[in-house]
Design a protein around this motif. Structure first.
Motif, PDB file in Angstrom:
ATOM      1  N   GLY A   1       9.912  -0.689  -4.965  1.00 26.73           N
ATOM      2  CA  GLY A   1       9.927  -0.922  -6.413  1.00 26.73           C
ATOM      3  C   GLY A   1      10.287  -2.359  -6.750  1.00 26.73           C
ATOM      4  O   GLY A   1       9.686  -2.968  -7.640  1.00 26.73           O
ATOM      5  N   LEU A   2      11.270  -2.911  -6.028  1.00 28.18           N
ATOM      6  CA  LEU A   2      11.654  -4.306  -6.277  1.00 28.18           C
ATOM      7  C   LEU A   2      10.549  -5.274  -5.858  1.00 28.18           C
ATOM      8  O   LEU A   2      10.353  -6.312  -6.506  1.00 28.18           O
ATOM      9  N   LEU A   3       9.814  -4.950  -4.797  1.00 28.81           N
ATOM     10  CA  LEU A   3       8.679  -5.796  -4.392  1.00 28.81           C
ATOM     11  C   LEU A   3       7.609  -5.806  -5.482  1.00 28.81           C
ATOM     12  O   LEU A   3       7.040  -6.858  -5.789  1.00 28.81           O
TER      13      LEU A   3
ATOM     14  N   THR B   1       0.836  -1.206   0.000  1.00 28.72           N
ATOM     15  CA  THR B   1       0.000   0.000   0.000  1.00 28.72           C
ATOM     16  C   THR B   1       0.869   1.254   0.000  1.00 28.72           C
ATOM     17  O   THR B   1       2.066   1.206   0.287  1.00 28.72           O
ATOM     18  N   VAL B   2       0.246   2.377  -0.279  1.00 24.74           N
ATOM     19  CA  VAL B   2       0.924   3.674  -0.264  1.00 24.74           C
ATOM     20  C   VAL B   2       1.467   3.959   1.140  1.00 24.74           C
ATOM     21  O   VAL B   2       2.545   4.525   1.285  1.00 24.74           O
TER      22      VAL B   2
ATOM     23  N   VAL C   1       9.247   0.421   3.928  1.00 21.55           N
ATOM     24  CA  VAL C   1      10.242  -0.484   3.334  1.00 21.55           C
ATOM     25  C   VAL C   1      11.281   0.273   2.513  1.00 21.55           C
ATOM     26  O   VAL C   1      12.334  -0.280   2.213  1.00 21.55           O
ATOM     27  N   GLY C   2      10.977   1.511   2.142  1.00 23.94           N
ATOM     28  CA  GLY C   2      11.899   2.310   1.347  1.00 23.94           C
ATOM     29  C   GLY C   2      11.539   2.261  -0.128  1.00 23.94           C
ATOM     30  O   GLY C   2      10.943   1.293  -0.611  1.00 23.94           O
TER      31      GLY C   2
END
Length: 163
Positions: free
Chosen positions: A93-95, A80-81, A87-88
């Motif tokens: 982005g990688l998630l 979510t936003v 998480v950073g």
């Protein structure tokens, strides 16, 4: 918050927030035994994946990351936003990339045999249907493999680390 170091040495349950405080203090002052105990208590709590990622980053616990990343990727709901800052930007982005890759692999027929329903095994012994927060077709081994490929591409078996 009120707790004592003496309570750490007995079986009196402490709230996860207290263990997090002890983790912070023990990390800052290099109290290794207290840090080890705090890490063990937090990992055995019901701390969600996003919190584990945040704590792992903040307190240098890399062993938590792979499983926590996989848990986020397998969730039915995307990051979510409100969770992204925890998480950073880079890991968020990688998630998202890992979610896409895992779902793409599953849609191409590479998924594991999906469960018959998203009802968890705990339903069998409690009699109460509990819906799993994870996507049924996204098997843990596929997701774990994708998480490794996305987050640590240089460490993959058969991968080249040469430039």
């Amino acid at each position: 918050r009120q707790f004592s170091v003496a309570s750490m040495h007995n079986d009196e349950p402490l709230h996860v927030d207290h263990w997090t405080d002890l983790l912070s203090i023990s990390t800052r002052f290099a109290f290794d035994r207290i840090r080890t105990r705090a890490i063990a208590e937090i990992i055995h709590s019901d701390t969600d994946a996003v919190s584990r990622i945040s704590l792992a980053q903040k307190f240098d616990i890399p062993s938590w990351l792979s499983e926590a990343y996989a848990d986020v990727v397998r969730r039915i709901e995307p990051l979510t936003v409100d969770e992204a800052p925890a998480v950073g930007l880079g890991p968020a982005g990688l998630l998202l990339k890992a979610r896409e890759v895992a779902r793409k692999k599953c849609s191409m027929g590479l998924q594991e045999t999906p469960a018959a329903s998203p009802i968890t095994a705990s339903s069998l012994w409690t009699g109460v249907p509990v819906v799993s927060p994870y996507e049924p077709a996204l098997g843990l081994s596929i997701v774990s493999s994708v998480v490794g490929e996305v987050f640590w591409p240089d460490k993959q078996v058969g991968g080249s680390t040469e430039n």
